[in-house]
Structure formats: C-alpha cells, structure tokens
Enzyme design. Structure first.
Site, short mmCIF file in Angstrom:
data_model
loop_
_atom_site.label_atom_id
_atom_site.label_comp_id
_atom_site.label_asym_id
_atom_site.label_seq_id
_atom_site.Cartn_x
_atom_site.Cartn_y
_atom_site.Cartn_z
N GLU A 225 0.97 -1.12 -0.11
CA GLU A 225 0.07 -0.03 0.00
C GLU A 225 1.03 1.06 0.03
O GLU A 225 1.55 1.56 0.89
CB GLU A 225 -0.95 0.11 1.25
CG GLU A 225 -1.76 -1.39 1.27
CD GLU A 225 -2.75 -1.59 0.06
OE1 GLU A 225 -2.97 -0.45 -0.75
OE2 GLU A 225 -3.34 -2.61 0.25
N CYS A 259 -2.27 8.79 3.23
CA CYS A 259 -1.92 8.42 1.87
C CYS A 259 -2.77 8.73 0.67
O CYS A 259 -2.61 8.59 -0.51
CB CYS A 259 -1.58 6.85 1.72
SG CYS A 259 -3.00 5.71 2.36
#
Length: 481
Positions: A225, A259
């Site tokens: 990720e 993120c």
C-alpha cells in the site's frame, strides 16, 4: 529524516526478539493450523476488549508522538475505523470460512469440488507513522479472522504509541500468536527478511521496492500500500463551494498526512479563483485558527516539516503562486510545528510538489479545458492510490471511471472509501499491489485451496489405457469438438 529514538542496543535486542518470535509463531501455527470460527471470533473479541480498555491511552500517546494530534483525528480516523474493522470481521468470519462450491464437469462425475480457505501461517505487517492504529489493527483483525499468527513492525516515529500498543497486545495475546515490535530502520529492514507466509507493507514507494526485494528472496507474497499522487477532478457542472466541501476534510485530516489525501486538484479553466475562495470559506470555518488550535494536527516531526517547507520554496522559486488558505501567519504556524493549508497555482512539472506525493497540507491546482484533457493528464502519470470526482454529471462520472486507473474512487467525496469495510482497498502500479479489507482481505490472508473429492464410485477406471476403447471414442466425440 528524524533521528531514531531507539538505541542501537535496543534495536539489537529487537532483532533477536524477532528471530525468536518468528520461530515460536511458526511452531504455534503448526500446533494449531486451523482455528475454528468460534475461536477466531474469540480472538477478535479479545482484541476489541483490549482496544476499548486502552482507547484513551492510545489517543494520548498519538498526541505526544505528533506534538499535537487532534483528538478527533485520532478517534475518527485512526481508532474508530480500527474498531469497525474488528466488528466487521466478527460479523462475517463464519460466512468467509464456508467452503465455496464449484462445478464439476460431466466427464469427472460423480464427484464434488470446492474451495477451502486455509490460514497461511505467520503474517508480517509493517506499519507507517501516519495512522499507526488503523494501519496495524485493521489488517491484524483481518489476519486473525483468517486464522493466522501475526507479527507487526511499528514505525520508529511513534514511540509513545508503540509502547501502548505493545502493552495492549501483550495483555490480549501471547507473543506466539500476536507480537508488536518497535525499533528503528535496521529492525524494519531485518523484519522484511523473514520468510513470512504473507507480508503487508504500508509506506512509500521507495521503501516498498526494498521490502518487495527482500520478500522475493523468500518467495514471500506481498501486499503493498504505497500512495502516490491522488487527483481530484472537479466537473464544470459543480458549484465550487459544494465541490470543496467534498474533499476539504480529506485534505486537512491529519494535516494532509494521509496516503489517500487529495494530492492535487484538476479545476475547470477560469474557476481557480472561485476554488481558492471556497477553500478559504471551508478551511477557516473548520479551523478558525491553526497555530494554537488542538483540532488541527501538527506535522509529525521537524524533518517532515522541513521537507514540506523546502518543497513549498522550490515551487515558489520556479514560478508557482502561493495562496495561504488560513488567515494566520504561515511562519508563526511553522514555529509551532504546524502548516496551514496552502494552495499553489501556476504549477509546472519541474516542481517537486508535482513529482512526489505531498503527504501534507500543500494543494497544487491545475487548470483544464475539458474533461478529456483532465483524464489525459491523470493517465500520463503513474497510477494513483485514489481518484476523486466532484460532479453530479453521471456521464462525466462514468467517463472518468471507465478511462482512468486507480486503487479506488470516491464520487463526490474523498478518502471515505477506505472506511467502507466491505470494499477492497489497495493500489495499482506505483501505488501498490494486492488489497485487503472486505472479503478480499480475508482471501489475501488465506490460501484458497481447491479440493476435488470422489466417493466410493471411481468412474475413472473406465478410461484407463489401453486407449482406443469405445469409452475413449465417446469421450473424444463429446469433449473434443
């Protein structure tokens, strides 16, 4: 980067502890390779109980680690979604575990086929500093639902949170089932060398490549990720104040240190001033002050603050126009470890803010003439972890969905897709690989083992050699055509 708060001696001890714990977890998994649904639910309830007990201590620790972590940011975006992930796993683990029936062709009858979801073994999780609860406890919940042992490496930049996590997990589980590790970069590097049965890493693309290289040596499958530059496309039909209300929280939550934070805005040509005015309306309504406002989170450390101010200087020196969205002095905020939302116009590709994931409250704005140009702009760059569309035009929404690639999408919202437990979450290309959350997360941490089973009747003997018998001719007639 900020200095490592852990001493070399502590790191050395942690490396030894990783070795012993990994061995112990491997042995524990072999002793109990398949927990029942009831046992898995009990493990998840143990985790939930521990989280509720340590909730306030975790929030206080996060505040210390950030210098100022808004209590709302910690509870709403870190603790609460972690708890929701546990509750979701408790609710669904029984159905996830059920074998999936599959079709058996006529040639192979009588028989049955099904997929059995088997625990992988020992799962490794490497967690970043920005959401240390959700990005450790969320995947932990799914890994436990899948019946695994779990080892978690926390970031060195959250030492206070790490200490509470170690105590919390230590009370809830034996180290041969779930273990938490702190320590600096050398510990993280060693952690990624272990032959885990699956390794999940959340962090930068640069470090993700290093983690994947180490995992490859053990043929360890990875879920990465990684983030990237997530765009927001504002449709020409959208009222600008409405459009900004759809993404402003995601950009300012955790001071943009997220993120899936909107990284840059694609704005219809001629509407940039309206966009900036709308940003000022919402930002100052949410945060009337920044410098002394506990609702506005600090930048995690001095190194990250300097990185952001250096990138801001770089953009300004290369011709960007700087628009402070707050009414306060930027310098005064910086002196307190904070950075208000700052919009940048007239940006160009040679600026660092247009090359790297920003991970902070800087907001470049790029004008476009038509939606095709906006889509081309996105597609000419590396595939992002998230993409956001602000528009009520269904045709525009569908055009963007069909003609762009990203890890996930929000329409008329931003970042909230991550909190949808039933949706898979993961990147694509430079923003990562694989996914977790939802049933896909359970499958990530499981081996989908195909099983073909026959009973007392063995019809296959009819087709044994020598070939050329009538049965063979019939098989060829029916199945080779």
């Amino acid at each position: 980067m900020a200095s490592n708060p852990y001493t070399p001696e502590q790191d050395e001890q942690l490396v030894s502890s990783i070795e012993q714990t990994f061995s112990d977890q491997k042995a524990a998994f072999l002793a109990t390779p398949y927990w029942s649904a009831e046992q898995r639910i009990a493990h998840l309830k143990q985790l939930r109980s521990a989280m509720m007990k340590y909730q306030n201590q975790l929030v206080t620790a996060l505040d210390k680690d950030f210098g100022n972590r808004a209590e709302g940011d910690s509870k709403m975006a870190d603790f609460m979604p972690s708890l929701m992930a546990v509750d979701y796993a408790i609710k669904h683990v029984k159905s996830w575990m059920k074998p999936s029936k599959r079709h058996v062709g006529m040639l192979f009858q009588p028989a049955k086929a099904y997929v059995m979801y088997q625990p992988l073994g020992v799962v490794g999780i490497i967690t970043p500093w920005n959401y240390p609860l959700y990005l450790s406890l969320g995947p932990l919940a799914t890994a436990l639902a899948a019946g695994n042992q779990v080892m978690i490496k926390m970031s060195e930049f959250t030492p206070n949170t790490n200490a509470v996590m170690e105590k919390m997990i230590g009370e809830a589980f034996g180290a041969n089932h779930v273990a938490i590790f702190a320590g600096g970069p050398t510990v993280a590097a060693h952690f990624s060398t272990k032959a885990f049965d699956h390794l999940l890493f959340t962090g930068s693309t640069r470090v993700g490549k290093l983690v994947m290289a180490e995992a490859a040596k053990n043929l360890t499958p990875v879920t990465l990720e990684l983030g990237g530059k997530s765009p927001t496309i504002i449709g020409d039909d959208m009222d600008m104040r409405d459009a900004v209300s759809r993404f402003i929280l995601a950009k300012t939550l955790n001071a943009g240190q997220t993120c899936v934070s909107p990284d840059y805005i694609l704005c219809p040509e001629g509407k940039t001033d309206d966009l900036i005015t709308a940003c000022k309306h919402w930002f100052n309504k949410m945060y009337p002050t920044v410098e002394g406002n506990n609702d506005y989170t600090s930048i995690i450390n001095q190194a990250q603050l300097e990185r952001l101010t250096n990138w801001l200087d770089d953009a300004q020196q290369k011709g960007a126009n700087v628009h402070c969205i707050s009414e306060e002095s930027v310098d005064a905020c910086i002196a307190k470890g904070k950075l208000p939302l700052i919009a940048l116009t007239n940006v160009t590709d040679d600026m660092i803010v247009m090359q790297e994931e920003i991970f902070g409250p800087l907001l470049p704005i790029v004008s476009y003439q038509d939606v095709e140009q906006a889509i081309t702009y996105v597609n000419e760059r590396e595939r992002p972890l998230a993409l956001y569309v602000c528009s009520h035009n269904k045709a525009l929404q569908e055009k963007v969905l069909r003609n762009t690639h990203s890890g996930g999408v929000c329409i008329n919202d931003a970042a909230m897709h991550v909190a949808q437990d039933d949706l898979p979450f993961g990147g694509i290309g430079a923003s990562g690989m694989g996914h977790y959350h939802g049933p896909e997360g359970f499958q990530t941490f499981s081996k989908a083992k195909g099983v073909f089973a026959k009973g007392k009747i063995n019809s296959a003997v009819q087709a044994f050699p020598p070939y050329g018998k009538l049965i063979h001719k019939l098989i060829y007639t029916f199945f080779i055509k």
